[in-house]
Enzyme design. Structure first.
Site, short mmCIF file in Angstrom:
data_model
loop_
_atom_site.label_atom_id
_atom_site.label_comp_id
_atom_site.label_asym_id
_atom_site.label_seq_id
_atom_site.Cartn_x
_atom_site.Cartn_y
_atom_site.Cartn_z
N CYS A 117 0.82 -1.22 0.00
CA CYS A 117 0.00 0.00 0.00
C CYS A 117 0.85 1.27 0.00
O CYS A 117 0.36 2.35 -0.33
CB CYS A 117 -0.92 0.02 1.21
N HIS A 262 -4.09 6.74 1.86
CA HIS A 262 -4.31 5.41 1.29
C HIS A 262 -5.71 4.96 1.69
O HIS A 262 -6.12 5.10 2.85
CB HIS A 262 -3.25 4.44 1.82
N ASN A 292 -10.13 -1.15 -1.43
CA ASN A 292 -8.70 -0.91 -1.23
C ASN A 292 -7.94 -1.46 -2.44
O ASN A 292 -7.92 -2.67 -2.65
CB ASN A 292 -8.27 -1.62 0.06
#
Ligand code: UT7
Length: 335
Positions: A117, A262, A292
């Protein structure tokens, strides 16, 4: 002094939309649980039966769009930096696959980074160093993921399965001499003691063979996460990194025009917003639509913010990431 500017961006998400209700037909979950715990309403998946695509296919589409917006051609790219946790193959990395797909000339280097990420922030900091040194001029930075082919559609894996989506986004980075414009600071961090808190153990070079039928039966080839611990670290590490890049520029959270965190969980973003005492409209969230998307999540959200006019030229944009490794970081950019 040379600074690194974003010359153009692009993104690509596969057409197929998978809602929470769609997932609840496959695994024991509900729209209510997913929305309450994560904010996610839907995500995009590659339509594997209709048109199988790997992360490099999505990345190439996002990369082509970024080149077009930057007004440069494939022949102007000096370096490719490619971030993913879901590469098409064990090796070679997706960077060279994208190079071939975009017909970027032979000889141009392709660097693959594995920072999950935080991949886009790590990539930005590498690109920034190369550009400031004058080693490379135009750098194509891509974050791309195809999660959907590697998720466990069983109740056992539901905590992980419901949060991830497929997508890609890219930026063309290049030098600018314009005073105060571009990347002001980046910071990157890692703490490998937490590597097993969010990981995909198999296949792996530590095992021979690298994966067995038993591993597959046990679901060891699916991502595994200690969600609560990841959550706990994310809500402290991201604000820390944000404060670090602000302090490096004698700035405070109130100077930020837009924070692009994020997209891990809407609750994480909201906690960061409250910790930094930012009004909600100064935080970009699109996890509701995309879930995500790991390495793609920050550039996807940033590009959407640019397209919607929420991130405009001259704005101070702060990016922040946290993910598997653990790895985390932040970047401050004057658009
Ligand atoms: O991008 C990389 C970084 N990743 C993250 O930042 C993720 C961070 N973690 C999270 O976002 C959250 O931990 C999750 C969304 C993954 C999970 O939410 P949570 O509030 O931490 O739930 P939990 O794991 O503590 O589970 C609570 C309950 C459990 O049931 P019991 O034991 O209380 O009966 C789980 O089995 O919720 C259950 N559960 C689910 N129920 C319905 C877990 N996943 C699901 C699901 N649907 N999908």
């Amino acid at each position: 002094m040379t600074q690194t500017a974003i010359l153009g961006m692009g993104h690509y998400v596969p057409e197929k939309i998978v809602t929470n209700d769609d997932l609840s037909k496959l695994i024991e979950t509900s729209d209510e649980w997913i929305q309450q715990r994560t904010g996610i309403k839907q995500r995009h998946y590659v339509d594997f039966e209709k048109e199988p695509m790997g992360a490099s296919d999505l990345g190439a589409k996002a990369g082509a769009a970024a080149l077009e917006e930057a007004g440069i051609t494939k022949d102007d790219v000096d370096l490719i930096i490619y971030a993913t946790l879901s590469p098409d193959k064990f090796f070679p990395g997706d960077g060279v696959l994208v190079q071939a797909k975009l017909d970027i000339p032979a000889g141009v280097p392709a660097l693959d980074i594995r920072n999950q990420c935080s991949g886009f922030i790590y990539g930005l900091s590498i690109a920034d160093a190369f550009i400031k040194c004058g080693t490379y001029k135009n750098i194509l930075l891509i974050g791309s993921e195809v999660h959907s082919t590697g998720l466990e559609f069983e109740t056992r894996g539901r905590d992980v399965t419901v949060i991830f989506g497929d997508g890609a986004a890219a930026a063309v980075l290049g030098p600018t001499q314009e005073e105060g414009k571009g990347l002001l600071s980046t910071t990157i961090h890692a703490d490998g003691r937490f590597a097993d808190e969010l990981h995909c153990p198999y296949p792996g070079s530590k095992m021979m063979p690298r994966i067995t039928e038993e591993n597959i039966r046990n679901g060891d080839h699916y991502p595994q996460m200690n969600g609560r611990n990841v959550f706990k670290h994310a809500v402290s590490r991201m604000p820390e990194a944000i404060m670090e890049v602000l302090a490096a520029n004698d700035l405070t959270p109130s100077d930020i025009d837009l924070l692009v965190p994020h997209q891990a969980n809407l609750r994480i973003s909201e906690m960061i917003q409250r910790r930094l005492e930012l009004p909600p409209e100064k935080v970009m969230n699109n996890i509701q639509k995309y879930g995500n998307t790991t390495a793609a999540s920050i550039p996807l959200a940033l590009n959407q913010a640019r397209q919607e006019g929420r991130a405009k030229p001259g704005d101070l944009i702060c990016l922040a990431a946290f993910g598997a490794g653990f790895t985390w970081g932040a970047a401050l950019i004057r658009l």
